[in-house]
Scaffold this active site. Structure first.
Site, PDB file in Angstrom:
ATOM      1  N   ASP A  76       5.864   7.062  -8.278  1.00 22.48           N
ATOM      2  CA  ASP A  76       6.352   5.763  -7.834  1.00 22.48           C
ATOM      3  C   ASP A  76       7.786   5.527  -8.275  1.00 22.48           C
ATOM      4  OD1 ASP A  76       6.571   3.200  -6.912  1.00 22.48           O
ATOM      5  OD2 ASP A  76       5.373   2.306  -8.509  1.00 22.48           O
TER       6      ASP A  76
ATOM      7  N   ASP B  19      12.732   2.806  -1.538  1.00 25.27           N
ATOM      8  CA  ASP B  19      11.439   2.808  -2.226  1.00 25.27           C
ATOM      9  C   ASP B  19      10.492   3.807  -1.568  1.00 25.27           C
ATOM     10  OD1 ASP B  19       9.483   1.857  -4.105  1.00 25.27           O
ATOM     11  OD2 ASP B  19       8.570   0.750  -2.460  1.00 25.27           O
TER      12      ASP B  19
END
Length: 510
Positions: free
Chosen positions: A185, A390
């Protein structure tokens, strides 16, 4: 009689060549003493230049999408395609890199934990639901974060929950290495895994890590510089060991000992990585043993392992509707593609986790969209606004004025396509059922120093199995824009923390 120049026209949405038929030279030109061969060569060359100009102009305006090649990914019900823990894991994951670089396979979340009776449509809807939860948490984190330390007992939003990342890989923890699935992540910093003994633990695919069976596990003392790197460090008064907690926007959390341990990536060992050994974990973490934070903060894995891998990593996310090969993650010098176009990272003094970049505009059909300028994406002095890259967000979110301008420009350029009903968060959809191929307007994202031209499948995506496709962008009322992983598919996205830049290399998954 004067002869008129004629030409054959093609519709504006076609990328086919426009053919110009030029007249033969009139007799009045004979006083130039040009012979037939010279004149023929002159007009042939002129026609060729016109042909090339027409082709290049259309190529910047439209590109081809083949709907039948882009379908919703099918559920992967064959669990044998994923590696399982075993004593021979290091041999199964043979090392093919030099000592400064390594490459790992990435797998999509849907291949690890499938809902009962999963269908392509249900998986896509689950993905959109996770996406919404992630965006909500990211925007909350970006708008509420301050530089002040929080009490250990308070709710610290750091990292993400259901949307803790769409991709995971297999990593060895401890000595000897015990392999487990870890979510990767770029929106989180803290590395953590579930540990025994568990007060509360969610179900994971592998055995829960037992720190007492590792020769390299070590606790971190309270009050040490490493412990104080946490946003909200705690202290176990019984053994004077540092405690960590990570709380998520949906109420999920992990709490436990802040420790150091050896992580193994294939056969490459990385020693003394600070991580959370979670004994109390609750939430929807979807089968993975924990999370490998790839954010920009000081406790993220890239920063902790910076000396070994040069503070560089990259990934390439494949379009799962088109390719069965896995996505990949590369650490070290090999992560930097020679053909990548780089844009500088922008610093947010209020929040060091996210990768902020400068977006200056967007082109549709070869023309800059009026109304989309860098002023819509500015990061202000309070740390609000801006644009981040992201890995865990799927659908790109743009501030509402920018999205409306983009959507309207795309609908204008795609007016030859049959409109379809809106779907979920998408309000620019088309009915492409029965189409073998269609011409769609090109989309280029203009970052500071880097123009990124998107393949058609990165912005017009299937939303059902009946030929419905939608523009894969959405508006947001928050000031924060997010470049999602659908737009990143097929690019090698390079995170060069040492050079403070992010790069995009097209066709980077080969």
């Amino acid at each position: 009689m004067k002869k008129e120049k004629s030409h054959v026209q093609t519709p504006p949405h076609s990328s086919s060549i426009q053919l110009f038929i030029l007249p033969t030279p009139p007799p009045s030109l004979s006083h130039f003493h040009l012979n037939n061969k010279t004149m023929a060569g002159f007009f042939t060359g002129t026609a060729l230049l016109l042909l090339l100009f027409s082709l290049s102009t259309n190529a910047t305006k439209y590109q081809t999408l083949i709907p039948s090649s882009h379908t919703l990914p099918q559920p992967n019900t064959n669990t044998n395609t994923l590696p399982l823990s075993s004593s021979s894991e290091e041999e199964q994951l043979s090392l093919t890199e030099n000592t400064l670089s390594l490459s790992l396979d990435l797998h999509h979340l849907d291949t690890l934990s499938l809902p009962a009776n999963a269908t392509p449509e249900s998986l896509f809807n689950h993905r959109l639901s996770r996406d919404s939860a992630r965006v909500k948490t990211i925007t909350s984190l970006a708008s509420n974060r301050t530089n002040t330390k929080a009490d250990f007992s308070s709710s610290v939003i750091s990292g993400l929950a259901q949307g803790s990342g769409e991709y995971f890989t297999r990593i060895g923890i401890g000595t000897p290495a015990r392999y487990a699935y870890m979510v990767l992540d770029t929106g989180s910093d803290v590395v953590w895994i579930q540990c025994s003994p568990c007060r509360r633990c969610y179900t994971q695919s592998d055995p829960i890590f037992n720190p007492t069976k590792s020769k390299t596990f070590a606790g971190v003392a309270c009050g040490t510089p490493l412990c104080n790197r946490l946003d909200s460090p705690g202290c176990n008064n019984r053994n004077k060991k540092c405690m960590y907690q990570v709380s998520y926007g949906d109420g999920s959390f992990t709490v436990g000992e802040f420790s150091t341990e050896t992580l193994t990536f294939r056969k490459t060992k990385v020693n003394n990585i600070a991580f959370g050994c979670g004994h109390d974990n609750e939430g929807l973490f979807v089968g993975a043993a924990g999370l490998l934070g790839l954010g920009r903060g000081k406790l993220s894995f890239p920063n902790q392992a910076g000396r070994q891998f040069g503070s560089k990593f990259s990934y390439c996310l494949v379009d799962r509707s088109m390719s069965a090969k896995p996505s990949s993650l590369v650490f070290g010098n090999a992560a930097v593609s020679r053909v990548a176009r780089f844009t500088p990272l922008v610093s947010n003094p209020k929040l060091d986790t996210f990768y902020y970049v400068g977006l200056t505009g967007i082109s549709v059909g070869g023309v800059r969209v009026p109304g989309i300028s860098s002023s819509l994406f500015q990061l202000d002095n309070s740390g609000n606004g801006g644009v981040i890259i992201d890995s865990g967000t799927s659908v790109t979110r743009l501030t509402r004025p920018a999205y409306v301008a983009l959507r309207n420009a795309f609908l204008s350029g795609a007016s030859h396509l049959k409109r379809g009903p809106n779907f979920s968060l998408f309000d620019a959809c088309f009915d492409l059922s029965g189409k073998t191929e269609v011409k769609v307007p090109t989309v280029v994202m203009h970052f500071k120093g880097a123009d990124v031209s998107l393949p058609a499948s990165n912005y017009l995506i299937p939303v059902d199995s009946n030929g419905s496709f939608c523009l894969a962008f959405a508006g947001t009322t928050s000031g924060l824009s997010i470049i999602g992983n659908i737009q990143q598919q097929g690019f090698r996205v390079v995170y060069d923390l040492a050079g403070s830049r992010v790069g995009f290399a097209p066709k980077g998954c080969a």
